[in-house]
Design a protein around this motif. Sequence first.
Motif, PDB file in Angstrom:
ATOM      1  N   CYS A   1      47.839  42.071  50.766  1.00  0.00           N
ATOM      2  CA  CYS A   1      48.557  42.998  50.443  1.00  0.00           C
ATOM      3  C   CYS A   1      48.275  43.478  49.008  1.00  0.00           C
ATOM      4  CB  CYS A   1      49.876  42.788  50.640  1.00  0.00           C
ATOM      5  SG  CYS A   1      50.762  41.454  49.586  1.00  0.00           S
ATOM      6  N   SER A   2      48.952  44.523  48.441  1.00  0.00           N
ATOM      7  CA  SER A   2      48.756  44.909  47.279  1.00  0.00           C
ATOM      8  C   SER A   2      49.617  43.783  46.178  1.00  0.00           C
ATOM      9  CB  SER A   2      49.235  46.183  46.799  1.00  0.00           C
ATOM     10  OG  SER A   2      50.757  46.220  46.744  1.00  0.00           O
ATOM     11  N   THR A   3      49.123  43.697  44.917  1.00  0.00           N
ATOM     12  CA  THR A   3      49.802  42.838  44.172  1.00  0.00           C
ATOM     13  C   THR A   3      51.037  43.082  43.717  1.00  0.00           C
ATOM     14  OG1 THR A   3      47.621  42.291  43.156  1.00  0.00           O
ATOM     15  CG2 THR A   3      49.579  41.778  41.954  1.00  0.00           C
ATOM     16  N   LYS A   4      51.519  44.245  43.824  1.00  0.00           N
ATOM     17  CA  LYS A   4      52.844  44.758  43.596  1.00  0.00           C
ATOM     18  C   LYS A   4      53.824  44.457  44.610  1.00  0.00           C
ATOM     19  CE  LYS A   4      55.445  48.954  42.811  1.00  0.00           C
ATOM     20  NZ  LYS A   4      55.163  50.670  43.007  1.00  0.00           N
ATOM     21  N   VAL A   5      53.316  44.511  45.970  1.00  0.00           N
ATOM     22  CA  VAL A   5      54.086  43.867  47.005  1.00  0.00           C
ATOM     23  C   VAL A   5      54.038  42.613  47.079  1.00  0.00           C
ATOM     24  CG1 VAL A   5      54.093  43.861  49.471  1.00  0.00           C
ATOM     25  CG2 VAL A   5      53.551  45.870  48.428  1.00  0.00           C
TER      26      VAL A   5
ATOM     27  N   ARG B   1      53.805  40.468  44.678  1.00  0.00           N
ATOM     28  CA  ARG B   1      54.992  39.637  43.745  1.00  0.00           C
ATOM     29  C   ARG B   1      56.255  39.790  44.062  1.00  0.00           C
ATOM     30  NH1 ARG B   1      51.397  42.397  38.678  1.00  0.00           N
ATOM     31  NH2 ARG B   1      50.356  40.618  38.283  1.00  0.00           N
ATOM     32  N   LYS B   2      56.675  40.888  44.898  1.00  0.00           N
ATOM     33  CA  LYS B   2      58.061  40.964  45.332  1.00  0.00           C
ATOM     34  C   LYS B   2      58.271  40.061  46.582  1.00  0.00           C
ATOM     35  CE  LYS B   2      58.447  45.651  43.489  1.00  0.00           C
ATOM     36  NZ  LYS B   2      58.789  46.919  43.864  1.00  0.00           N
TER      37      LYS B   2
ATOM     38  N   GLY C   1      55.486  54.254  50.268  1.00  0.00           N
ATOM     39  CA  GLY C   1      54.274  53.899  49.412  1.00  0.00           C
ATOM     40  C   GLY C   1      52.821  53.831  49.895  1.00  0.00           C
TER      41      GLY C   1
ATOM     42  N   ALA D   1      51.267  50.813  49.463  1.00  0.00           N
ATOM     43  CA  ALA D   1      51.219  49.530  49.438  1.00  0.00           C
ATOM     44  C   ALA D   1      51.316  48.853  50.947  1.00  0.00           C
ATOM     45  CB  ALA D   1      52.142  48.732  48.683  1.00  0.00           C
TER      46      ALA D   1
END
Length: 94
Positions: free
Chosen positions: A17-21, A23-24, A74, A76
Amino acid sequence: MILKIDFGNDFIQYISCSTKVGRKMNSIQEDFLNWIFDEKKNTKYWALDYGERIPNYDANAIIDWLNNVRFKKGIAKAKLITSPQFKIKKKLYY
């Protein structure tokens, strides 16, 4: 970002997955569990076990939730991978 998802009993799957996802994921894990255990919102991942309905999910359910519920607007998008080619950045336990 590569996530290692450990479901116990030596059942492990990997998600890209994307880094943004990624991290959450720790902070939104409870939101996923609330969704998967809510039979009114989700029946796709429920099964009968000795006549009782219980949640029955794997990484595909997490991916479905990420892509179509949590981050549906999004870009992501998460996907299942069979063998990670890059370093695993996060481990989650379900």
